[in-house]
Design a protein around this motif. Structure first.
Motif, short mmCIF file in Angstrom:
data_model
loop_
_atom_site.label_atom_id
_atom_site.label_comp_id
_atom_site.label_asym_id
_atom_site.label_seq_id
_atom_site.Cartn_x
_atom_site.Cartn_y
_atom_site.Cartn_z
N GLU A 458 0.95 -1.35 -0.04
CA GLU A 458 0.00 -0.05 0.04
C GLU A 458 0.79 1.45 -0.15
N ASN A 494 -5.90 -5.03 -5.42
CA ASN A 494 -6.13 -3.71 -5.18
C ASN A 494 -4.89 -2.77 -5.88
N GLN A 498 -5.97 -0.33 -8.97
CA GLN A 498 -5.92 1.15 -8.53
C GLN A 498 -4.57 1.96 -8.94
N THR A 499 -3.51 1.07 -9.15
CA THR A 499 -2.52 1.75 -9.71
C THR A 499 -2.54 2.21 -11.04
N SER A 500 -2.00 3.51 -11.22
CA SER A 500 -1.71 4.10 -12.61
C SER A 500 -0.37 3.48 -13.37
N ARG A 505 0.91 -2.85 -12.32
CA ARG A 505 -0.24 -3.70 -12.72
C ARG A 505 0.25 -5.08 -13.43
#
Length: 930
Positions: A458, A494, A498-500, A505
């Motif tokens: 996180e 998550n 949620q990552t950019s 990813r």
């Protein structure tokens, strides 16, 4: 067992009593808890050393206790001298503070029974380690008994003593006066510390002038505790009554000799004649050769010889000794640097800690754990130094046992687990995660280690997330399943959604693919695969990651994808992805390859299922048919109506043969026989008939037999000869046969003839001599029956007629097992029976056609007459029933017989003209054929 317990109890009681008696009433006990007796030290090893803790802070200490009972043998003034000497040494030690001197934490306290003071934690004295166990508890602790000094410990220990003497000589301007193994203490971390300042001598000149040390003359009358140990004392003390700093250096040389010779001093001294002993010692020292120093390492042997020189000015001073090459050992220098670490700045420390991993493997484990580890963990309070210290601590943890790790290292790592800055701390922990999970107890893993991993996933730093995702598969097998399922996997999902960052990813998908083997099959199918459809991006790397997870799940032996999932979710997701424009040719081929494998698996599994299902249905169908057939047989066998059928067929046969008139005569004959007694032959025949009937009843029900029907072979045959042969058999009727009644028509006899042709049974020649092929004792053959089938559909063909094919017919399942139908024997009682009404059977076999008499038949041409029995070409086979047996769909009767025109309703329903008797039939034939 009891003896051992009692011995242990007595030992504990004795130790407790010793401690209690020694320390009871001493003010030291107010602030400190005194524990176990662990060692001894000081001049003459007179001080007992106990481990203890400070009550207020629980800080570990060592408690030195001098029991006054040891000097009870002395006079009071001698006792006072001893006490004063001991007090002086402790007080002097308390005033001095140096890393090479034993640190006093509580000053000397005196009670009626003892003297006591507290110091830093202590392991033992050098004398104890070298084998002098005087004033130690019995038995000696294995920690001391089995203790062996490593070379690096010896080198650095002697270096520490040299540095301590340098401090006393240069800074304090003091001569110790009694450097012996008894006054060198090894503390808990293994450092060598100086104590025993009972006979120290301070300089009498001011500090700016050359120091001058007054010396007392040796007094042999003083108690031994009031005198230094002569075996380690420089010769000038005794012979010239002088001392200087070089005297301590001589004592250092004797200590070095003792260390390399298992505690044995270089000279034995006779305390009773001290002067003579020292004079002899002086001569030996002047002639000291290398052979006497053979056990001393070669690189320090010359320096020891210099220290033992008779002339004090030749001996090296303490400062010079600290710089000899012997102490330039890597281990000794490392330990020395740790001792001066507090003097270094962060830059110097960081450089030192970076090079430390190369040195640690060269050092003994005990030295690392006792000396280096405490220094490293003490730096955890400095956050800037943690990234440099932590790798070394974890490197030491790898060499420790699990117990040592839990006791010595894990408590120090607890606060570090929670630190998030600097970021390198988290990276280092992630790289050593397998070590942490292996040696950390499960509770601490759940409470400290895994939360750190979750924080890394996180973390706002992409670098941390990538590293964490790359490292997780390396220790996934060490994570318990509930934590992985409920905490780790959701955070990875998550991070992916949620990552950019494309890298995060993709790494998330790769991480999931690598840890699939540690997951449950149904968790993957229900949680992981549906998650793949939620990923929004369509980059080639992401698509290949999705494909990789599908492929791993599909091909893994433990996991696998069900065909329902393949057909309903996986393939509908993969096929659209395979035609994304971003994919290149190789990537497209990868997609198509996996899709084809899935389709092949889907096809084979479902096809196999359907085939198995079809086989099961066929087996069930055949089983149901068999059960129905068995149930039908049992029902018809037990049916009461079967008795009525027996009676009907019995009456049919009787009517055909005898008619109503014969019945009346037969009744009279039977009544007559009944009234008369039976002959022996008649009784034998009756018994045989009963036995035969019983056998037929006891036989098993008939089972259906499937036979391949034989196609009828059509052959051209001379019908006239055949007709004449069959009709001539009618003329052979016995004259004893009763006349056929006028009421008996050929209409009723034809079915009986058909039955006689279909079922062959033995003929009873004792009752009626029938030559027309019919038998009154009709019965069914149990295992099948033989029937001649005329290929030309000739009604009256004989068994020996050419062109007849013999066929074995199975018994139908619907046919009841009829018992033999026989005519009652003579003399048996028979009820009066009316002629049987055959209209029901006439209706059964089909509609009747106009009757044709034999005279009319004789006037017709042969072919015209034959056509009444043979249906025209192309007409269907028998469509009704013979004896209630229906024709099946293939044109074959339930008996297994192929459809034959002979069994057409016309043949069974066309009665010829009524025949009065056999003689009239014979006349008609004669008229017809001449």
């Amino acid at each position: 067992m009891e003896s051992m317990l009692n011995k242990l109890k007595s030992t504990v009681t004795k130790v407790t009593a010793d401690v209690t008696s020694a320390v009871m009433g001493n003010p030291v006990t107010r602030e400190f808890d005194v524990g176990r007796h662990i060692a001894s030290g000081g001049n003459g090893l007179a001080w007992k050393i106990f481990n203890g803790t400070k009550k207020s802070t629980k800080q570990e200490v060592a408690v030195f206790v001098f029991d006054k009972k040891l000097i009870d043998k002395y006079q009071k003034f001698e006792k006072d001298q001893i006490i004063d000497s001991l007090k002086r040494g402790v007080q002097q030690l308390t005033r001095l503070r140096h890393p090479r001197l034993l640190t006093v934490q509580h000053p000397l306290e005196e009670s009626r029974d003892c003297l006591a003071f507290c110091t830093e934690p202590v392991f033992a004295s050098l004398a104890n380690v070298l084998g002098n166990w005087e004033n130690l508890p019995s038995p000696v602790s294995p920690d001391i008994k089995d203790y062996n000094l490593y070379d690096v410990e010896t080198k650095y220990g002697l270096l520490q003593v040299s540095e301590g003497l340098s401090f006393l000589h240069s800074s304090v301007k003091m001569v110790h006066g009694n450097i012996t193994p008894e006054n060198i203490i090894l503390n808990k971390s293994g450092a060598w510390k100086i104590m025993g300042f009972d006979f120290c001598v301070s300089s009498s000149n001011p500090s700016e002038q050359e120091p001058k040390f007054p010396c007392k003359e040796w007094d042999p009358n003083l108690p031994s505790l009031c005198l230094p140990n002569p075996e380690y004392l420089a010769p000038e003390y005794i012979l010239s009554v002088s001392c200087e700093t070089a005297s301590d250096m001589y004592s250092l040389g004797t200590v070095m000799y003792a260390v390399f010779n298992k505690g044995k001093p270089i000279f034995e001294v006779n305390k009773q004649d001290i002067y003579k002993s020292f004079s002899r010692q002086l001569d030996q020292l002047s002639r000291l050769g290398s052979s006497s120093l053979s056990n001393i390492p070669e690189e320090v042997r010359e320096h020891v010889k210099l220290l033992l020189n008779v002339t004090p000015t030749v001996r090296p001073d303490a400062d010079q000794m600290t710089k000899i090459p012997f102490f330039d050992d890597v281990g000794a220098v490392t330990l020395q640097y740790f001792d001066t670490l507090f003097q270094r700045d962060n830059l110097q420390k960081s450089q030192f800690f970076k090079g430390l991993p190369k040195v640690l493997p060269k050092l003994p484990k005990r030295v690392i754990v006792q000396r280096i580890l405490p220094c490293l963990t003490s730096e955890f309070v400095n956050p800037d130094m943690v990234p440099f210290v932590l790798p070394n601590v974890l490197l030491i943890a790898e060499e420790c046992t699990k117990e040592e790790y839990v006791k010595l290292i894990l408590p120090e790592l607890g606060p570090v687990f929670k630190q998030q800055e600097p970021i390198q701390i988290l990276l280092i922990f992630l790289q050593k995660m397998d070590l942490l999970l292996t040696k950390t107890p499960p509770d601490e893993i759940k409470n400290s280690v895994l939360p750190m991993v979750y924080r890394a996933l996180e973390a706002p730093s992409i670098q941390i997330q990538e590293l964490c995702l790359n490292i997780i598969p390396t220790f996934a097998n060490l994570i318990d399943y509930p934590s992985m399922k409920n905490a780790l996997i959701p955070r990875i999902k998550n991070a992916c959604l949620q990552t950019s960052s494309l890298a995060v990813r993709v790494n998330s998908l790769v991480c999931l693919g690598k840890i699939l083997e540690y997951l449950d099959k149904w968790f993957v199918l229900d949680d992981i695969l549906p998650f793949l459809q939620q990923i929004p991006s369509k980059e080639p790397a992401v698509l290949m990651g999705i494909l990789g997870i599908y492929k791993c799940t599909f091909t893994h032996k433990k996991l696998g994808i069900t065909k329902e999932q393949l057909a309903g979710k996986v393939l509908p997701h993969l096929i659209p992805l395979s035609i994304e424009n971003n994919l290149n040719l190789n990537q497209f081929n990868s997609f198509i390859s996996v899709i084809k494998e899935m389709l092949n698996r889907l096809e084979s599994e479902h096809k196999t299922k359907l085939e198995q299902l079809q086989i099961m249905q066929e087996q069930q169908k055949s089983l149901d048919i068999g059960n129905q057939m068995n149930a039908s047989e049992e029902t018809k066998i037990t049916n009461v109506g079967s008795q009525h059928i027996d009676k009907v067929f019995n009456n049919i046969g009787a009517d055909f043969l005898t008619g109503g008139e014969s019945e009346n005569k037969e009744d009279g004959l039977q009544n007559k026989h009944k009234r008369a007694s039976l002959t022996l032959e008649e009784k034998q025949k009756l018994a045989k008939e009963q036995e035969q009937a019983q056998k037929l009843k006891s036989q098993q029900p008939l089972k259906p037999q499937v036979h391949t029907p034989v196609a009828p072979v059509k052959q051209t045959k001379d019908l006239t000869d055949t007709l004449m042969d069959n009709m001539s058999s009618l003329t052979s009727l016995s004259v004893s046969t009763p006349k056929i009644s006028a009421s008996s028509t050929f209409t009723s006899s034809v079915p009986s003839m058909g039955l006689g042709m279909m079922f062959s049974t033995p003929t009873d020649n004792t009752k009626r001599n029938l030559t027309n092929g019919l038998n009154a004792n009709m019965g069914f053959q149990t295992s099948g029956f033989n029937m001649p089938v005329n290929t030309n559909q000739n009604l009256f063909s004989s068994p020996s007629t050419p062109g007849v094919t013999k066929m074995t017919l199975g018994t139908p399942s619907t046919l009841p097992n009829f018992s033999a139908v026989s005519v009652p024997p003579a003399g048996a009682k028979q009820t009066q029976q009316r002629p049987t009404d055959m209209s029901a059977l006439n209706n059964l076999f089909g509609p009747q056609k106009p009757k044709v008499s034999m005279n009319q038949l004789s006037q017709q041409k042969p072919n015209q007459w034959l056509n009444q029995f043979v249906p025209p070409q192309g007409s269907p086979g028998m469509g009704s029933s013979v004896m209630g047996t229906p024709m099946n769909m293939m044109g074959q009767s339930a008996f297994g017989m192929q459809a034959n025109p002979f069994f057409s309703p016309q043949n069974f329903a066309q009665p010829p003209t009524t025949m009065t008797n056999s003689s009239s039939a014979s006349n008609d034939l004669k008229d017809l054929f001449g």
